[in-house]
Design a protein around this motif. Structure first.
Motif, mmCIF file in Angstrom:
data_model
loop_
_atom_site.group_PDB
_atom_site.id
_atom_site.type_symbol
_atom_site.label_atom_id
_atom_site.label_comp_id
_atom_site.label_asym_id
_atom_site.label_seq_id
_atom_site.Cartn_x
_atom_site.Cartn_y
_atom_site.Cartn_z
ATOM 1 N N ASP A 1 -5.834 -1.798 8.521
ATOM 2 C CA ASP A 1 -6.629 -2.323 7.323
ATOM 3 C C ASP A 1 -5.879 -3.709 6.813
ATOM 4 O O ASP A 1 -6.361 -4.435 6.059
ATOM 5 N N LYS A 2 -4.279 -3.586 6.854
ATOM 6 C CA LYS A 2 -3.660 -4.805 5.965
ATOM 7 C C LYS A 2 -3.182 -5.807 7.018
ATOM 8 O O LYS A 2 -2.975 -6.953 6.717
ATOM 9 N N GLY B 1 -4.712 2.166 -0.968
ATOM 10 C CA GLY B 1 -5.012 1.611 -2.562
ATOM 11 C C GLY B 1 -6.205 2.152 -3.137
ATOM 12 O O GLY B 1 -6.533 1.997 -4.072
ATOM 13 N N GLN B 2 -6.856 3.181 -2.390
ATOM 14 C CA GLN B 2 -8.084 3.724 -2.773
ATOM 15 C C GLN B 2 -8.188 5.211 -2.931
ATOM 16 O O GLN B 2 -8.928 5.982 -3.072
ATOM 17 N N PHE C 1 3.302 -6.630 1.471
ATOM 18 C CA PHE C 1 2.625 -5.471 0.748
ATOM 19 C C PHE C 1 3.644 -4.263 0.583
ATOM 20 O O PHE C 1 4.204 -4.211 1.644
ATOM 21 N N SER D 1 1.584 -2.520 -3.933
ATOM 22 C CA SER D 1 1.311 -3.717 -4.410
ATOM 23 C C SER D 1 0.720 -4.398 -3.107
ATOM 24 O O SER D 1 0.868 -4.259 -2.008
ATOM 25 N N ASP D 2 -0.476 -5.254 -3.365
ATOM 26 C CA ASP D 2 -1.040 -5.789 -2.325
ATOM 27 C C ASP D 2 -0.282 -7.261 -1.831
ATOM 28 O O ASP D 2 0.960 -7.390 -2.563
ATOM 29 N N TYR D 3 -0.715 -8.041 -0.971
ATOM 30 C CA TYR D 3 -0.024 -8.963 -0.597
ATOM 31 C C TYR D 3 0.282 -10.049 -1.422
ATOM 32 O O TYR D 3 -0.360 -10.460 -2.552
ATOM 33 N N THR D 4 1.518 -10.411 -1.610
ATOM 34 C CA THR D 4 2.203 -11.423 -2.752
ATOM 35 C C THR D 4 3.430 -11.994 -1.902
ATOM 36 O O THR D 4 3.971 -11.404 -1.159
ATOM 37 N N VAL E 1 3.367 -0.102 0.543
ATOM 38 C CA VAL E 1 2.651 1.231 0.430
ATOM 39 C C VAL E 1 3.568 2.532 0.230
ATOM 40 O O VAL E 1 4.844 2.363 1.118
ATOM 41 N N LEU F 1 -1.435 2.195 -1.966
ATOM 42 C CA LEU F 1 -0.941 0.773 -2.003
ATOM 43 C C LEU F 1 -0.531 0.480 -3.367
ATOM 44 O O LEU F 1 -1.116 0.600 -4.513
#
Length: 348
Positions: free
Chosen positions: A206-207, A181-182, A136, A148-151, A138, A146
């Protein structure tokens, strides 16, 4: 708890942990069954299952600074609070799935080096990520966002990285509830500074904390923090509780500071952050070849690791910090590992 988003994510993580098998990489947790009620029909003996495990990921270098990949469990000793431990499991990890968090400093001091970070960071992700890995991205400045989230898609991460922009005034399109991300992390007073410690804390807590296997965060930053609600010690503790190695690529545009340190102690704090979690700080300045070489060193270390697991002699799950030391036989061998862990009780 200072983030509304964190509270929600923390609740979700505890629910997941309660429904799944224990993570062998997390600090030790008890899986012993609750005491059963008295019943004349039950057997008089009770079977207690103890699978409390501490797992350590570490790398070893020889006196020429070369990575050593041929050690066995007989070659190494683990000490917890100076007490020798019995190694139960030992593996030389080369292909275990890797979870990565890339933390990109987009504060004003990085204006001139951001393009270099984007180029070399994207190339690193394309080399290191495999189908079973995930990462991910940040960014942190006056906000923590955030991107890009997990990929497992290096191209998706590269696109997100290339869209990162320098932010010095607290807008930059962020919105929503505070947290990764918020939207922006709340600060005291007017938006300012670089929320580096908040970014590490959030990424770890959090991640990464609920993830299994090998976990590493890579910070691309000049190491300066201003305005974080969390302290350096909080960031280190969160990373240790997540069993996440932290690497810091110290990328400093010296010209930005006009040659005056002005209280800037980023290198010392980043070295502490990295070493306490089993990683390293690599000073690359604003030199492209040095940055490429640093990414290659990290890649090699992550692919040349050992993992050793043991059941602690001190079985108390009292939340205390336990100091760790790994010693390996050999001429001038140096071990790179996290310096300790927290003996966290279940559901803590």
């Amino acid at each position: 708890m200072f983030l509304t988003g964190t509270a929600i994510l923390g609740l979700a993580a505890s629910q997941v942990q309660g429904q799944s098998a224990p993570d062998p990489d997390a600090p030790p947790v008890s899986t012993a069954p609750d005491a059963a009620p008295q019943d004349d029909q039950l057997p008089t003996t009770t079977l207690k299952v103890n699978v409390n495990l501490v797992s350590l990921y570490f790398s070893v270098r020889d006196k020429h600074n070369g990575l050593v990949s041929t050690l066995t469990r007989e070659d190494c000793t683990i000490l917890e609070d100076k007490t020798p431990q019995t190694i139960k499991n030992w593996t030389a990890e080369a292909d275990q799935p890797l979870t990565l968090g890339i933390l990109l400093d987009t504060s004003g001091s990085q204006q001139n080096v951001l393009p270099l970070e984007q180029e070399t960071g994207s190339a690193f992700l394309k080399r290191v990520l495999r189908s079973k890995d995930e990462a991910f991205l940040v960014s942190f400045d006056v906000d923590v966002d955030l991107l890009s989230d997990y990929t497992s898609s290096a191209s998706q991460l590269s696109k997100a990285m290339n869209k990162a922009e320098i932010n010095t005034a607290g807008g930059n399109g962020a919105g929503g509830a505070p947290g990764i991300g918020q939207g922006p992390v709340p600060t005291h007073g007017a938006p300012k500074g670089t929320l580096l410690y908040d970014a590490v804390y959030l990424a770890a807590n959090d991640k990464m904390r609920s993830e299994n296997g090998r976990k590493a965060m890579i910070l691309l930053t000049d190491g300066g923090d201003q305005g974080s609600s969390k302290k350096l010690a909080d960031a280190i503790e969160a990373a240790q509780k997540a069993n996440a190695i932290v690497y810091v690529l110290l990328i400093a545009d010296r010209g930005f500071y006009g040659g005056i340190s002005f209280g800037y102690n980023g290198p010392a704090e980043m070295k502490r952050l990295a070493e306490q979690t089993g990683g390293r700080m690599i000073d690359v300045g604003n030199n492209g070849p040095k940055m490429e070489a640093a990414f290659k060193q990290i890649e090699d270390e992550l692919r040349t690791q050992y993992v050793a697991s043991y059941t602690p002699v001190n079985a108390k799950l009292d939340g205390t910090y336990r100091k760790l030391d790994i010693q390996c036989k050999g001429d001038g061998l140096k071990v790179q590992s996290r310096k300790g862990y927290y003996a966290i009780a279940p559901n803590d």
